[in-house]
Design a protein around this motif. Structure first.
Motif, PDB file in Angstrom:
ATOM      1  N   LYS A 166      -2.634  -1.590   3.887  1.00 43.00           N
ATOM      2  CA  LYS A 166      -3.544  -0.650   4.501  1.00 43.00           C
ATOM      3  C   LYS A 166      -4.624  -1.070   5.298  1.00 43.00           C
ATOM      4  N   GLY A 167      -4.246  -1.986   6.405  1.00 39.88           N
ATOM      5  CA  GLY A 167      -5.127  -2.439   7.681  1.00 39.88           C
ATOM      6  C   GLY A 167      -5.320  -1.548   8.608  1.00 39.88           C
ATOM      7  N   PHE A 168      -5.403  -0.409   8.646  1.00 39.68           N
ATOM      8  CA  PHE A 168      -5.127   0.885   9.543  1.00 39.68           C
ATOM      9  C   PHE A 168      -6.843   1.431   9.452  1.00 39.68           C
ATOM     10  N   ASP A 169      -7.364   2.119  10.507  1.00 39.88           N
ATOM     11  CA  ASP A 169      -8.585   2.914  10.274  1.00 39.88           C
ATOM     12  C   ASP A 169      -8.598   3.962   8.872  1.00 39.88           C
ATOM     13  N   PHE A 170      -9.682   3.741   8.289  1.00 34.93           N
ATOM     14  CA  PHE A 170      -9.695   4.819   7.069  1.00 34.93           C
ATOM     15  C   PHE A 170      -9.599   6.190   7.363  1.00 34.93           C
ATOM     16  N   ALA A 171     -10.054   6.698   8.561  1.00 34.19           N
ATOM     17  CA  ALA A 171      -9.862   8.084   8.952  1.00 34.19           C
ATOM     18  C   ALA A 171      -8.586   8.537   8.951  1.00 34.19           C
ATOM     19  N   VAL A 172      -7.724   7.581   9.673  1.00 28.78           N
ATOM     20  CA  VAL A 172      -6.412   7.761   9.848  1.00 28.78           C
ATOM     21  C   VAL A 172      -5.659   8.063   8.592  1.00 28.78           C
ATOM     22  N   LEU A 173      -5.899   6.886   7.765  1.00 23.84           N
ATOM     23  CA  LEU A 173      -5.317   6.975   6.476  1.00 23.84           C
ATOM     24  C   LEU A 173      -5.897   8.368   5.272  1.00 23.84           C
ATOM     25  N   ASP A 174      -6.856   8.484   5.601  1.00 22.53           N
ATOM     26  CA  ASP A 174      -7.519   9.673   4.942  1.00 22.53           C
ATOM     27  C   ASP A 174      -6.749  10.968   5.345  1.00 22.53           C
ATOM     28  N   ARG A 175      -6.265  11.139   6.782  1.00 18.56           N
ATOM     29  CA  ARG A 175      -5.779  12.206   7.371  1.00 18.56           C
ATOM     30  C   ARG A 175      -4.310  12.309   6.528  1.00 18.56           C
ATOM     31  N   LEU A 176      -3.536  11.067   6.718  1.00 21.48           N
ATOM     32  CA  LEU A 176      -2.181  10.809   6.014  1.00 21.48           C
ATOM     33  C   LEU A 176      -2.040  10.959   4.669  1.00 21.48           C
ATOM     34  N   TYR A 177      -3.021  10.868   3.836  1.00 23.09           N
ATOM     35  CA  TYR A 177      -3.347  11.279   2.272  1.00 23.09           C
ATOM     36  C   TYR A 177      -3.516  12.693   2.140  1.00 23.09           C
ATOM     37  N   LYS A 178      -4.314  13.354   3.139  1.00 22.21           N
ATOM     38  CA  LYS A 178      -4.605  14.938   2.885  1.00 22.21           C
ATOM     39  C   LYS A 178      -3.027  15.468   3.419  1.00 22.21           C
ATOM     40  N   LYS A 179      -2.415  14.868   4.099  1.00 22.98           N
ATOM     41  CA  LYS A 179      -0.947  15.680   4.401  1.00 22.98           C
ATOM     42  C   LYS A 179      -0.077  15.143   3.658  1.00 22.98           C
ATOM     43  N   GLY A 180      -0.371  14.458   2.464  1.00 23.67           N
ATOM     44  CA  GLY A 180       0.590  14.443   1.505  1.00 23.67           C
ATOM     45  C   GLY A 180       1.732  13.096   1.776  1.00 23.67           C
ATOM     46  N   LEU A 181       1.387  12.429   2.845  1.00 30.74           N
ATOM     47  CA  LEU A 181       2.220  11.343   3.122  1.00 30.74           C
ATOM     48  C   LEU A 181       2.084   9.944   2.753  1.00 30.74           C
ATOM     49  N   ILE A 182       0.807   9.668   1.952  1.00 33.17           N
ATOM     50  CA  ILE A 182       0.767   8.482   1.385  1.00 33.17           C
ATOM     51  C   ILE A 182      -0.184   8.655   0.102  1.00 33.17           C
ATOM     52  N   GLY A 183      -0.244   7.867  -0.984  1.00 32.16           N
ATOM     53  CA  GLY A 183      -1.080   7.941  -1.932  1.00 32.16           C
ATOM     54  C   GLY A 183      -2.602   7.749  -1.483  1.00 32.16           C
ATOM     55  N   ASP A 184      -3.693   8.039  -2.622  1.00 33.01           N
ATOM     56  CA  ASP A 184      -4.785   7.726  -2.013  1.00 33.01           C
ATOM     57  C   ASP A 184      -5.210   6.459  -1.892  1.00 33.01           C
ATOM     58  N   PRO A 185      -5.786   6.360  -0.616  1.00 31.02           N
ATOM     59  CA  PRO A 185      -5.805   4.771   0.051  1.00 31.02           C
ATOM     60  C   PRO A 185      -7.334   4.242  -0.575  1.00 31.02           C
ATOM     61  N   VAL A 186      -7.740   5.081  -1.147  1.00 29.72           N
ATOM     62  CA  VAL A 186      -9.491   4.597  -1.754  1.00 29.72           C
ATOM     63  C   VAL A 186      -9.264   3.853  -2.986  1.00 29.72           C
ATOM     64  N   ASN A 187      -8.972   2.664  -3.056  1.00 32.65           N
ATOM     65  CA  ASN A 187      -8.932   1.796  -4.347  1.00 32.65           C
ATOM     66  C   ASN A 187      -9.263   0.465  -3.920  1.00 32.65           C
ATOM     67  N   LYS A 188      -9.157  -0.426  -4.982  1.00 28.72           N
ATOM     68  CA  LYS A 188      -9.364  -1.882  -4.341  1.00 28.72           C
ATOM     69  C   LYS A 188      -8.101  -2.600  -4.073  1.00 28.72           C
ATOM     70  N   SER A 189      -6.995  -1.874  -4.245  1.00 27.58           N
ATOM     71  CA  SER A 189      -5.770  -2.550  -3.739  1.00 27.58           C
ATOM     72  C   SER A 189      -5.574  -2.679  -2.168  1.00 27.58           C
ATOM     73  N   LYS A 190      -4.995  -3.837  -1.899  1.00 27.00           N
ATOM     74  CA  LYS A 190      -4.944  -4.114  -0.167  1.00 27.00           C
ATOM     75  C   LYS A 190      -3.501  -3.249   0.184  1.00 27.00           C
ATOM     76  N   SER A 191      -2.936  -2.659  -0.329  1.00 25.82           N
ATOM     77  CA  SER A 191      -1.977  -1.897  -0.052  1.00 25.82           C
ATOM     78  C   SER A 191      -1.735  -0.557  -0.548  1.00 25.82           C
ATOM     79  N   LEU A 192      -1.184   0.370   0.075  1.00 28.70           N
ATOM     80  CA  LEU A 192      -1.003   1.949  -0.081  1.00 28.70           C
ATOM     81  C   LEU A 192       0.327   2.151  -0.422  1.00 28.70           C
TER      82      LEU A 192
END
Length: 74
Positions: free
Chosen positions: A28-54
């Motif tokens: 998950k080395g991308f901008d958190f705003a983009v990852l948040d949008r992808l999460y809200k669209k149901g394309l990825i799991g919640d990126p807010v965690n201690k893991s380095k991957s999504l």
């Protein structure tokens, strides 16, 4: 300047294919705003965690493969 966030989201989703591991995980080395949008669209799991991957959802994984092929495969 107007930025097309939908296209940015598609490019990031496609680029997640490059770091795919364990079938549906990606770094998950991308901008958190983009990852948040992808999460809200149901394309990825919640990126807010201690893991380095999504985790890509079933829909996200399919769309990631599709958009990657569309954009980057000759």
């Amino acid at each position: 300047m107007n930025i097309d966030e939908e296209r940015i989201d598609d490019v990031v989703l496609a680029l997640l294919q490059l770091t795919l591991h364990d079938e549906r995980c990606a770094w998950k080395g991308f901008d958190f705003a983009v990852l948040d949008r992808l999460y809200k669209k149901g394309l990825i799991g919640d990126p807010v965690n201690k893991s380095k991957s999504l985790v890509l959802t079933d829909v996200g994984l399919a769309k990631s493969k599709s958009v990657f092929s569309e954009m980057f495969v000759e």
